[in-house]
Motif scaffolding. Structure first.
Motif, PDB file in Angstrom:
ATOM      1  N   GLY A 245       0.781  -1.223   0.000  1.00  0.00           N
ATOM      2  CA  GLY A 245       0.000   0.000   0.000  1.00  0.00           C
ATOM      3  C   GLY A 245       0.810   1.268   0.000  1.00  0.00           C
ATOM      4  N   TYR A 246       2.087   1.195  -0.351  1.00  0.00           N
ATOM      5  CA  TYR A 246       2.889   2.410  -0.487  1.00  0.00           C
ATOM      6  C   TYR A 246       2.543   3.076  -1.820  1.00  0.00           C
ATOM      7  N   PRO A 247       2.558   4.408  -1.885  1.00  0.00           N
ATOM      8  CA  PRO A 247       2.305   5.077  -3.165  1.00  0.00           C
ATOM      9  C   PRO A 247       3.341   4.677  -4.212  1.00  0.00           C
ATOM     10  N   LEU A 248       2.895   4.579  -5.463  1.00  0.00           N
ATOM     11  CA  LEU A 248       3.783   4.188  -6.558  1.00  0.00           C
ATOM     12  C   LEU A 248       5.002   5.107  -6.638  1.00  0.00           C
ATOM     13  N   LYS A 249       4.804   6.403  -6.434  1.00  0.00           N
ATOM     14  CA  LYS A 249       5.906   7.352  -6.546  1.00  0.00           C
ATOM     15  C   LYS A 249       7.009   7.061  -5.524  1.00  0.00           C
ATOM     16  N   ASP A 250       6.625   6.547  -4.354  1.00  0.00           N
ATOM     17  CA  ASP A 250       7.614   6.231  -3.326  1.00  0.00           C
ATOM     18  C   ASP A 250       8.362   4.939  -3.658  1.00  0.00           C
ATOM     19  N   VAL A 251       7.646   3.986  -4.226  1.00  0.00           N
ATOM     20  CA  VAL A 251       8.279   2.718  -4.612  1.00  0.00           C
ATOM     21  C   VAL A 251       9.276   2.951  -5.749  1.00  0.00           C
ATOM     22  N   THR A 252       8.849   3.656  -6.779  1.00  0.00           N
ATOM     23  CA  THR A 252       9.754   3.895  -7.914  1.00  0.00           C
ATOM     24  C   THR A 252      10.875   4.848  -7.521  1.00  0.00           C
ATOM     25  N   GLY A 253      10.581   5.811  -6.660  1.00  0.00           N
ATOM     26  CA  GLY A 253      11.622   6.727  -6.208  1.00  0.00           C
ATOM     27  C   GLY A 253      12.722   6.006  -5.454  1.00  0.00           C
ATOM     28  N   PHE A 254      12.336   5.031  -4.631  1.00  0.00           N
ATOM     29  CA  PHE A 254      13.324   4.253  -3.892  1.00  0.00           C
ATOM     30  C   PHE A 254      14.160   3.395  -4.837  1.00  0.00           C
ATOM     31  N   ILE A 255      13.494   2.738  -5.777  1.00  0.00           N
ATOM     32  CA  ILE A 255      14.198   1.867  -6.719  1.00  0.00           C
ATOM     33  C   ILE A 255      15.174   2.667  -7.577  1.00  0.00           C
ATOM     34  N   GLU A 256      14.753   3.848  -7.989  1.00  0.00           N
ATOM     35  CA  GLU A 256      15.570   4.670  -8.890  1.00  0.00           C
ATOM     36  C   GLU A 256      16.556   5.581  -8.157  1.00  0.00           C
ATOM     37  N   LYS A 257      16.565   5.450  -6.802  1.00  0.00           N
ATOM     38  CA  LYS A 257      17.488   6.253  -5.978  1.00  0.00           C
ATOM     39  C   LYS A 257      17.292   7.752  -6.205  1.00  0.00           C
ATOM     40  N   ALA A 258      16.052   8.174  -6.257  1.00  0.00           N
ATOM     41  CA  ALA A 258      15.725   9.592  -6.429  1.00  0.00           C
ATOM     42  C   ALA A 258      16.002  10.345  -5.130  1.00  0.00           C
ATOM     43  N   GLU A 259      15.906  11.661  -5.195  1.00  0.00           N
ATOM     44  CA  GLU A 259      16.119  12.479  -4.005  1.00  0.00           C
ATOM     45  C   GLU A 259      14.919  12.341  -3.073  1.00  0.00           C
ATOM     46  N   ARG A 260      15.195  12.035  -1.817  1.00  0.00           N
ATOM     47  CA  ARG A 260      14.141  11.807  -0.841  1.00  0.00           C
ATOM     48  C   ARG A 260      13.510  13.112  -0.388  1.00  0.00           C
ATOM     49  N   THR A 261      12.241  13.017   0.013  1.00  0.00           N
ATOM     50  CA  THR A 261      11.550  14.116   0.677  1.00  0.00           C
ATOM     51  C   THR A 261      11.554  13.816   2.172  1.00  0.00           C
ATOM     52  N   LEU A 262      12.147  14.690   2.962  1.00  0.00           N
ATOM     53  CA  LEU A 262      12.241  14.451   4.393  1.00  0.00           C
ATOM     54  C   LEU A 262      10.902  14.716   5.069  1.00  0.00           C
ATOM     55  N   VAL A 263      10.435  13.752   5.844  1.00  0.00           N
ATOM     56  CA  VAL A 263       9.178  13.891   6.577  1.00  0.00           C
ATOM     57  C   VAL A 263       9.390  13.410   8.012  1.00  0.00           C
ATOM     58  N   LYS A 264       8.547  13.908   8.907  1.00  0.00           N
ATOM     59  CA  LYS A 264       8.596  13.459  10.291  1.00  0.00           C
ATOM     60  C   LYS A 264       7.790  12.181  10.438  1.00  0.00           C
ATOM     61  N   ARG A 265       8.307  11.280  11.225  1.00  0.00           N
ATOM     62  CA  ARG A 265       7.612  10.020  11.515  1.00  0.00           C
ATOM     63  C   ARG A 265       7.253   9.260  10.242  1.00  0.00           C
ATOM     64  N   GLY A 266       8.159   9.176   9.331  1.00  0.00           N
ATOM     65  CA  GLY A 266       7.901   8.434   8.107  1.00  0.00           C
ATOM     66  C   GLY A 266       7.968   6.938   8.330  1.00  0.00           C
ATOM     67  N   ASP A 267       6.946   6.209   7.896  1.00  0.00           N
ATOM     68  CA  ASP A 267       6.947   4.746   8.027  1.00  0.00           C
ATOM     69  C   ASP A 267       7.660   4.078   6.858  1.00  0.00           C
ATOM     70  N   TRP A 268       7.900   4.841   5.812  1.00  0.00           N
ATOM     71  CA  TRP A 268       8.720   4.397   4.682  1.00  0.00           C
ATOM     72  C   TRP A 268       9.337   5.642   4.055  1.00  0.00           C
ATOM     73  N   GLN A 269      10.261   5.466   3.156  1.00  0.00           N
ATOM     74  CA  GLN A 269      10.908   6.612   2.533  1.00  0.00           C
ATOM     75  C   GLN A 269       9.959   7.266   1.526  1.00  0.00           C
ATOM     76  N   VAL A 270       9.908   8.592   1.554  1.00  0.00           N
ATOM     77  CA  VAL A 270       8.973   9.364   0.737  1.00  0.00           C
ATOM     78  C   VAL A 270       9.729  10.107  -0.354  1.00  0.00           C
ATOM     79  N   PHE A 271       9.125  10.155  -1.537  1.00  0.00           N
ATOM     80  CA  PHE A 271       9.715  10.846  -2.684  1.00  0.00           C
ATOM     81  C   PHE A 271       8.646  11.735  -3.321  1.00  0.00           C
ATOM     82  N   GLY A 272       9.046  12.930  -3.733  1.00  0.00           N
ATOM     83  CA  GLY A 272       8.094  13.846  -4.351  1.00  0.00           C
ATOM     84  C   GLY A 272       7.147  14.453  -3.333  1.00  0.00           C
ATOM     85  N   ASP A 273       5.966  14.844  -3.796  1.00  0.00           N
ATOM     86  CA  ASP A 273       4.958  15.467  -2.938  1.00  0.00           C
ATOM     87  C   ASP A 273       4.591  14.516  -1.791  1.00  0.00           C
ATOM     88  N   PRO A 274       4.766  14.946  -0.538  1.00  0.00           N
ATOM     89  CA  PRO A 274       4.558  14.020   0.578  1.00  0.00           C
ATOM     90  C   PRO A 274       3.107  13.858   1.010  1.00  0.00           C
TER      91      PRO A 274
END
Length: 206
Positions: free
Chosen positions: A132-161
């Motif tokens: 149930g992770y957003p597609l943008k976060d899954v592809t962002g992680f795979i492609e090693k994109a620049e992360r979006t820093l968020v508080k209390r993140g349960d997974w790594q976030v990419f793009g609009d949080p």
């Protein structure tokens, strides 16, 4: 700590962590389930058995064991209907096709291929879509994109949080409600039924 006490503690933990799946707000949850636990103090080491197969059956959820080792198993608990709805989105299906997943409308076929991928790789990162992770976060992680820093993140976030944070809050809130249900239930069957009937509209608006 006795075997039975440890077993009850683990079952309670699993009921809480799988609440989103049972309530129909999360397509899947990936958890490591131990076969046993070693407790150590200054004088001894005690092995506590927890009867892994019995606990998995007691949860009354669909599941796939993706990996095993002598002491534990990596288990994907999932909601078949929600899993199919999630993975059959055009963008999600296109992403999975890059990793050899079949064109399918059935969760079982996707999960069969995920099992094969888990046997070949230590951890195939597209599994985030099954959770149930957003597609943008899954592809962002795979492609090693620049992360979006968020508080209390349960997974790594990419793009609009915003979408990511909304899902995280929903998943956490359902687990919180499940914890409250378990505290006030006298038996497992009642707990499972009440968790499955959590009002999604109320959680989403909280």
């Amino acid at each position: 700590m006795s075997c039975e006490h440890y077993r009850k503690s683990l079952l309670r933990y699993l009921m809480i962590k799988t609440a989103g799946v049972r309530a129909g707000v999360k397509p899947g949850t990936l958890l490591r389930v131990a076969r046993c636990c070693y407790l150590k103090d200054n004088t001894r080491s005690e092995k506590i058995c927890i009867y892994q197969d019995e606990i998995l059956a007691e949860l009354k959820l669909d599941f796939r064991i993706l990996k095993r080792d002598p002491e534990s198993a990596l288990v994907l608990f999932y909601n078949p209907c929600l899993q199919e709805k999630t993975l059959n989105g055009n963008a999600e299906a296109e992403c999975l096709a890059r990793y050899g997943y079949p064109e399918s409308t059935r969760a079982a076929e996707y999960l069969d291929h995920l099992e094969k991928r888990c046997a070949e790789f230590s951890f195939p990162h597209e599994v985030g879509l099954f959770l149930g992770y957003p597609l943008k976060d899954v592809t962002g992680f795979i492609e090693k994109a620049e992360r979006t820093l968020v508080k209390r993140g349960d997974w790594q976030v990419f793009g609009d949080p915003r979408e990511s944070l909304c899902r995280m809050r929903l998943y956490r809130w359902v687990e919180h409600l499940a914890e409250k249900i378990i505290e006030n239930c006298q038996d497992i069957e009642s707990c499972l039924e009440k968790i499955g009937n959590i009002n999604i509209t109320q959680t989403a608006g909280s």
